[in-house]
Design an enzyme around this catalytic site. Structure first.
Site, mmCIF file in Angstrom:
data_model
loop_
_atom_site.group_PDB
_atom_site.id
_atom_site.type_symbol
_atom_site.label_atom_id
_atom_site.label_comp_id
_atom_site.label_asym_id
_atom_site.label_seq_id
_atom_site.Cartn_x
_atom_site.Cartn_y
_atom_site.Cartn_z
ATOM 1 N N TYR A 135 41.242 3.137 -10.722
ATOM 2 C CA TYR A 135 42.534 2.398 -10.703
ATOM 3 C C TYR A 135 43.225 2.538 -9.302
ATOM 4 O O TYR A 135 43.708 3.584 -8.956
ATOM 5 C CB TYR A 135 43.753 3.191 -11.740
ATOM 6 C CG TYR A 135 44.726 2.434 -12.059
ATOM 7 C CD1 TYR A 135 45.186 1.487 -11.613
ATOM 8 C CD2 TYR A 135 45.759 3.111 -12.908
ATOM 9 C CE1 TYR A 135 46.376 0.822 -11.845
ATOM 10 C CE2 TYR A 135 47.047 2.462 -13.254
ATOM 11 C CZ TYR A 135 47.155 1.139 -12.609
ATOM 12 O OH TYR A 135 48.437 0.614 -13.072
ATOM 13 N N LYS A 163 39.806 -1.281 -11.199
ATOM 14 C CA LYS A 163 40.914 -2.157 -11.040
ATOM 15 C C LYS A 163 41.483 -2.175 -9.930
ATOM 16 O O LYS A 163 42.167 -1.294 -9.317
ATOM 17 C CB LYS A 163 41.858 -1.633 -12.194
ATOM 18 C CG LYS A 163 43.290 -2.374 -12.542
ATOM 19 C CD LYS A 163 43.959 -1.402 -13.296
ATOM 20 C CE LYS A 163 45.334 -2.311 -13.767
ATOM 21 N NZ LYS A 163 46.286 -2.169 -12.452
#
Length: 297
Positions: A135, A163
């Site tokens: 992330y 991501k």
């Protein structure tokens, strides 16, 4: 490719009372809408889901509310924490609840080195057994994942996707190409940042981790399917239509706008966790006007 890392991953807010107790009925309602819309995955307890403001116990209550109503839709769960041992516990909770994967950000107070972040990820994954998605959220964590660090992590079994924030065009295409060049074939590369994501999806990004999709999944699905299906003209037209919403996101923050929108839709009257303040009357009226004009679904 894991289904949770392609297509639309919709990220809802996590309604809670002023003391931080999660409203499980509201969570069920929000997640149920996403499952009914057949999004490709649901991102629970992301930044939009204010994971950093919730205790471990409340995060688990949110999990236990969301997973049953998600049905067959994979659920990704934010497991970020300042301490590695705490992140391990959160990842263990997510695995025990039935989450498909965890989203792990490089949360820190003291700035972290790349070696520290690498060890953090490897330890959390190994000790929890939960597949992890990198992330990358430098706007919040002040740590940016370099292609070299993504390369190292992508070789570790159990690190199964990334991501990344969508750079402004044309930077997204270059960012995607830089990551593609260093990760194993088929390693999923997904993007957040709703107002910049269309071009990187057209260029071949695997997933859209969407704030807007957490409340308006059908609209987000239409854009995702057009972009990833090769209809760049339609995708750009849909994105241009959404510019009034993107403008509000940029000015007021997507988090505040989504809380206001959820209230306007009658889904929850919860406010963001303090010290984040809800939008004032004038800004909330602008959100309502924009939603009415766009007729999102």
């Amino acid at each position: 490719m894991p289904t949770q890392f392609k297509g639309l991953s919709a990220f809802p807010i996590t309604p809670a009372d002023p003391k931080g107790r999660v409203d499980t009925a509201a969570v069920e309602k929000l997640v149920g809408r996403l499952a009914a819309a057949k999004v490709d995955s649901i991102g629970l307890l992301g930044s939009t889901g204010t994971y950093a403001y919730l205790s471990r116990a409340e995060r688990r209550r949110a999990l236990d509310a969301a997973l049953p109503v998600a049905g067959d839709v994979p659920v990704l769960v934010g497991v970020g924490a300042l301490r590695t041992d705490e992140a391990v516990k959160l990842a263990q909770d997510a695995k025990a609840a039935g989450a498909a994967a965890g989203l792990l950000a490089a949360v820190s107070y003291t700035p972290l080195t790349e070696d520290e972040v690498y060890e953090h990820f490897v330890t959390v994954q190994r000790e929890s057994g939960l597949p992890l998605c990198i992330y990358d959220n430098p706007g919040t964590t002040h740590f940016r994942f370099t292609p070299e660090l993504v390369r190292r992590l992508s070789r570790h079994e159990g690190i199964v996707g990334v991501k990344s924030p969508s750079p402004e065009a044309p930077g997204g295409t270059a960012h995607l190409a830089a990551l593609r060049a260093v990760v194993p074939e088929g390693f999923p590369l997904g993007y957040s940042g709703d107002w910049n994501v269309t071009e990187v999806l057209i260029a071949g990004g695997d997933a859209w981790f969407s704030v807007m999709g957490g409340l308006f999944p059908h609209t987000a699905l239409a854009l995702t399917r057009a972009a990833q299906g090769g209809d760049a003209t339609e995708a750009r037209a849909l994105n241009a239509r959404l510019e009034p919403l993107w403008a509000l996101f940029r000015e007021l923050s997507s988090l505040r706008v989504m809380y206001a929108a959820a209230g306007i839709l009658g889904l929850t009257q919860a406010e963001p966790p303090r010290p984040i303040l809800p939008l004032g009357e004038s800004a909330r009226a602008r959100v309502a006007e924009t939603l009415k004009a766009l007729n999102l679904s």
